[in-house]
Design a protein around this motif. Structure first.
Motif, PDB file in Angstrom:
ATOM      1  N   LEU A  50       9.843  37.635 -43.417  1.00  0.00           N
ATOM      2  CA  LEU A  50       9.986  37.875 -41.967  1.00  0.00           C
ATOM      3  C   LEU A  50       8.652  37.576 -41.184  1.00  0.00           C
ATOM      4  CD1 LEU A  50      11.968  40.850 -40.278  1.00  0.00           C
ATOM      5  CD2 LEU A  50       9.563  40.722 -39.934  1.00  0.00           C
ATOM      6  N   ASP A  51       8.873  37.088 -40.054  1.00  0.00           N
ATOM      7  CA  ASP A  51       7.734  36.881 -38.973  1.00  0.00           C
ATOM      8  C   ASP A  51       8.345  36.888 -37.406  1.00  0.00           C
ATOM      9  OD1 ASP A  51       4.540  35.857 -39.692  1.00  0.00           O
ATOM     10  OD2 ASP A  51       5.067  35.696 -37.479  1.00  0.00           O
ATOM     11  N   LEU A  52       7.156  37.411 -36.646  1.00  0.00           N
ATOM     12  CA  LEU A  52       7.458  37.556 -35.055  1.00  0.00           C
ATOM     13  C   LEU A  52       7.513  36.124 -34.714  1.00  0.00           C
ATOM     14  CD1 LEU A  52       8.326  39.232 -32.706  1.00  0.00           C
ATOM     15  CD2 LEU A  52       5.741  39.566 -32.536  1.00  0.00           C
ATOM     16  N   SER A  53       6.779  35.190 -35.283  1.00  0.00           N
ATOM     17  CA  SER A  53       6.393  33.875 -34.732  1.00  0.00           C
ATOM     18  C   SER A  53       7.436  32.822 -35.245  1.00  0.00           C
ATOM     19  CB  SER A  53       4.928  33.394 -35.152  1.00  0.00           C
ATOM     20  OG  SER A  53       4.713  32.114 -34.745  1.00  0.00           O
ATOM     21  N   HIS A  54       8.112  32.146 -34.354  1.00  0.00           N
ATOM     22  CA  HIS A  54       8.874  31.405 -34.506  1.00  0.00           C
ATOM     23  C   HIS A  54       8.266  29.801 -35.218  1.00  0.00           C
ATOM     24  CE1 HIS A  54      11.721  27.467 -33.543  1.00  0.00           C
ATOM     25  NE2 HIS A  54      12.515  28.364 -34.129  1.00  0.00           N
ATOM     26  N   ARG A  55       6.984  29.669 -34.633  1.00  0.00           N
ATOM     27  CA  ARG A  55       6.359  28.604 -34.965  1.00  0.00           C
ATOM     28  C   ARG A  55       5.816  28.713 -36.495  1.00  0.00           C
ATOM     29  NH1 ARG A  55       2.108  26.035 -30.812  1.00  0.00           N
ATOM     30  NH2 ARG A  55       4.227  25.535 -29.833  1.00  0.00           N
ATOM     31  N   GLN A  56       5.300  29.930 -36.818  1.00  0.00           N
ATOM     32  CA  GLN A  56       5.102  29.974 -38.071  1.00  0.00           C
ATOM     33  C   GLN A  56       6.021  29.725 -39.193  1.00  0.00           C
ATOM     34  OE1 GLN A  56       2.379  30.720 -39.532  1.00  0.00           O
ATOM     35  NE2 GLN A  56       0.893  31.418 -38.278  1.00  0.00           N
ATOM     36  N   LEU A  57       7.097  30.373 -38.796  1.00  0.00           N
ATOM     37  CA  LEU A  57       8.534  30.136 -39.705  1.00  0.00           C
ATOM     38  C   LEU A  57       8.719  28.589 -39.956  1.00  0.00           C
ATOM     39  CD1 LEU A  57      10.789  33.412 -38.673  1.00  0.00           C
ATOM     40  CD2 LEU A  57       9.269  32.783 -40.881  1.00  0.00           C
ATOM     41  N   GLN A  58       8.624  28.001 -38.481  1.00  0.00           N
ATOM     42  CA  GLN A  58       8.869  26.273 -38.540  1.00  0.00           C
ATOM     43  C   GLN A  58       8.022  25.755 -39.667  1.00  0.00           C
ATOM     44  OE1 GLN A  58       8.209  25.659 -34.471  1.00  0.00           O
ATOM     45  NE2 GLN A  58      10.343  24.596 -34.487  1.00  0.00           N
ATOM     46  N   HIS A  59       6.837  26.252 -39.879  1.00  0.00           N
ATOM     47  CA  HIS A  59       5.799  25.837 -40.773  1.00  0.00           C
ATOM     48  C   HIS A  59       6.453  25.971 -42.372  1.00  0.00           C
ATOM     49  CE1 HIS A  59       2.574  24.799 -38.221  1.00  0.00           C
ATOM     50  NE2 HIS A  59       2.327  26.071 -37.727  1.00  0.00           N
ATOM     51  N   ALA A  60       6.866  27.168 -42.503  1.00  0.00           N
ATOM     52  CA  ALA A  60       7.632  27.466 -43.783  1.00  0.00           C
ATOM     53  C   ALA A  60       8.757  26.650 -44.108  1.00  0.00           C
ATOM     54  CB  ALA A  60       8.289  28.752 -43.493  1.00  0.00           C
ATOM     55  N   LEU A  61       9.584  26.338 -42.838  1.00  0.00           N
ATOM     56  CA  LEU A  61      10.612  25.325 -43.047  1.00  0.00           C
ATOM     57  C   LEU A  61       9.979  23.668 -43.665  1.00  0.00           C
ATOM     58  CD1 LEU A  61      13.028  26.030 -40.096  1.00  0.00           C
ATOM     59  CD2 LEU A  61      13.505  26.322 -42.691  1.00  0.00           C
ATOM     60  N   ARG A  62       8.805  23.458 -42.890  1.00  0.00           N
ATOM     61  CA  ARG A  62       8.577  22.241 -43.355  1.00  0.00           C
ATOM     62  C   ARG A  62       8.156  22.127 -44.637  1.00  0.00           C
ATOM     63  NH1 ARG A  62       6.992  21.817 -37.631  1.00  0.00           N
ATOM     64  NH2 ARG A  62       5.148  23.102 -37.971  1.00  0.00           N
ATOM     65  N   ILE A  63       7.334  23.186 -45.072  1.00  0.00           N
ATOM     66  CA  ILE A  63       6.875  23.412 -46.634  1.00  0.00           C
ATOM     67  C   ILE A  63       7.903  23.029 -47.505  1.00  0.00           C
ATOM     68  CG2 ILE A  63       5.667  24.697 -48.168  1.00  0.00           C
ATOM     69  CD1 ILE A  63       3.995  25.697 -45.969  1.00  0.00           C
ATOM     70  N   GLY A  64       8.990  23.789 -47.441  1.00  0.00           N
ATOM     71  CA  GLY A  64      10.294  23.705 -48.062  1.00  0.00           C
ATOM     72  C   GLY A  64      10.512  24.948 -48.678  1.00  0.00           C
ATOM     73  N   GLY A  65      11.542  24.844 -49.547  1.00  0.00           N
ATOM     74  CA  GLY A  65      12.095  25.916 -50.273  1.00  0.00           C
ATOM     75  C   GLY A  65      13.363  26.512 -49.640  1.00  0.00           C
ATOM     76  N   SER A  66      14.128  27.386 -50.436  1.00  0.00           N
ATOM     77  CA  SER A  66      15.238  27.922 -50.109  1.00  0.00           C
ATOM     78  C   SER A  66      15.227  29.454 -49.600  1.00  0.00           C
ATOM     79  CB  SER A  66      16.351  27.836 -51.333  1.00  0.00           C
ATOM     80  OG  SER A  66      15.915  28.393 -52.388  1.00  0.00           O
ATOM     81  N   ILE A  67      13.981  30.096 -49.382  1.00  0.00           N
ATOM     82  CA  ILE A  67      13.882  31.355 -49.123  1.00  0.00           C
ATOM     83  C   ILE A  67      14.455  31.584 -47.696  1.00  0.00           C
ATOM     84  CG2 ILE A  67      12.086  33.072 -48.552  1.00  0.00           C
ATOM     85  CD1 ILE A  67      10.205  31.179 -50.333  1.00  0.00           C
ATOM     86  N   PRO A  68      15.179  32.845 -47.644  1.00  0.00           N
ATOM     87  CA  PRO A  68      15.683  32.967 -46.294  1.00  0.00           C
ATOM     88  C   PRO A  68      14.489  33.451 -45.183  1.00  0.00           C
ATOM     89  CG  PRO A  68      16.811  34.041 -47.836  1.00  0.00           C
ATOM     90  CD  PRO A  68      15.820  33.700 -48.587  1.00  0.00           C
ATOM     91  N   LEU A  69      14.664  32.861 -44.059  1.00  0.00           N
ATOM     92  CA  LEU A  69      13.453  32.955 -43.091  1.00  0.00           C
ATOM     93  C   LEU A  69      14.106  33.930 -42.024  1.00  0.00           C
ATOM     94  CD1 LEU A  69      11.893  29.726 -43.082  1.00  0.00           C
ATOM     95  CD2 LEU A  69      11.382  31.464 -44.404  1.00  0.00           C
ATOM     96  N   VAL A  70      13.492  34.950 -41.601  1.00  0.00           N
ATOM     97  CA  VAL A  70      14.033  35.690 -40.257  1.00  0.00           C
ATOM     98  C   VAL A  70      12.936  35.956 -39.232  1.00  0.00           C
ATOM     99  CG1 VAL A  70      14.854  38.058 -39.735  1.00  0.00           C
ATOM    100  CG2 VAL A  70      15.443  36.798 -41.911  1.00  0.00           C
ATOM    101  N   CYS A  71      13.288  35.639 -38.138  1.00  0.00           N
ATOM    102  CA  CYS A  71      12.465  35.683 -36.918  1.00  0.00           C
ATOM    103  C   CYS A  71      12.714  36.989 -36.337  1.00  0.00           C
ATOM    104  CB  CYS A  71      12.592  34.630 -36.009  1.00  0.00           C
ATOM    105  SG  CYS A  71      11.304  34.527 -34.654  1.00  0.00           S
TER     106      CYS A  71
END
Length: 220
Positions: A50-71
């Motif tokens: 979980l993170d408040l920053s949508h951009r940080q979670l976009q980095h997580a998506l680019r890195i990859g993996g199947s972890i649920p991400l919550v903004c």
């Protein structure tokens, strides 16, 4: 890693022995690019980042993996009561809210009885010293008890970065007032192998004053 000193959870086991993380529901708060959540997933845990920053979670998506991400806001977690076995935060969320009790109470709410929350922040003593890695950063320049937030502004005077100072006593009182039990306070020493400099962290300063404080809390 819990902080710039390089304390590794594999060695520290602040969340518990790695082999016991398998199958545990874990919430990473202020996850950034979800580095900790990916490590947890590799141990067989079921992390949510979980993170408040949508951009940080976009980095997580680019890195990859199947972890649920919550903004979402850590002060208003979008999860049901008792959803997680563990929660963790490495330099995330807590330093950036004016009232950290809001975060602590929300974390307690979503933890199951017996759940553990481990979070690291800049060690409060660092606020009394200049944010410099060299000798100029070894002299006290301000009051440890000055709780004025650190604020960076853009050219139009808008706050773009805010970090709130809390003393060690403040942190302990916040934890107790949020109905957590503090079971450990870890102040990592600077290891001889770590030659890196990052911001105000360096081998010179790290061998003299603590840079990170890690609070290990449990919900009864």
């Amino acid at each position: 890693m819990w902080g710039p000193e390089g304390l590794d959870e594999v060695e520290a086991e602040l969340l518990g022995p790695p082999e016991e993380l398998k199958g545990k529901d874990v919430l990473e708060i202020g996850a950034g690019a979800a580095q900790c959540a990916r490590w947890l997933a590799a141990q067989g845990a079921r992390p949510v980042a979980l993170d408040l920053s949508h951009r940080q979670l976009q980095h997580a998506l680019r890195i990859g993996g199947s972890i649920p991400l919550v903004c979402a806001d850590a002060c208003a977690l979008p999860f049901a009561d008792g959803s997680f076995d563990l929660a963790c935060s490495a330099y995330g969320a807590l330093p950036f809210v004016a009232d950290p009790r809001l975060v602590l109470r929300e974390v307690r709410r979503v933890l199951r009885p017996g759940g553990r929350f481990v979070f690291s922040v800049t060690h409060p003593i660092r606020w009394a010293f200049p944010d410099e890695p060299g000798p100029e950063g070894l002299s006290v320049s301000s009051s440890y008890f000055d709780r004025t937030p650190y604020v960076e502004q853009d050219e139009e005077g808008r706050a773009v970065y805010v970090e709130h100072h809390r003393t060690l006593g403040d942190r302990v009182r916040d934890i107790a007032a949020s109905d957590f039990r503090l079971v450990d306070l870890v102040e990592p020493e600077w290891p001889a192998w770590n030659t890196a400099e990052w911001g105000g962290w360096s081998p010179l300063r790290g061998t003299l004053i603590p840079g990170t404080a890690i609070f290990v809390c449990e919900r009864d």
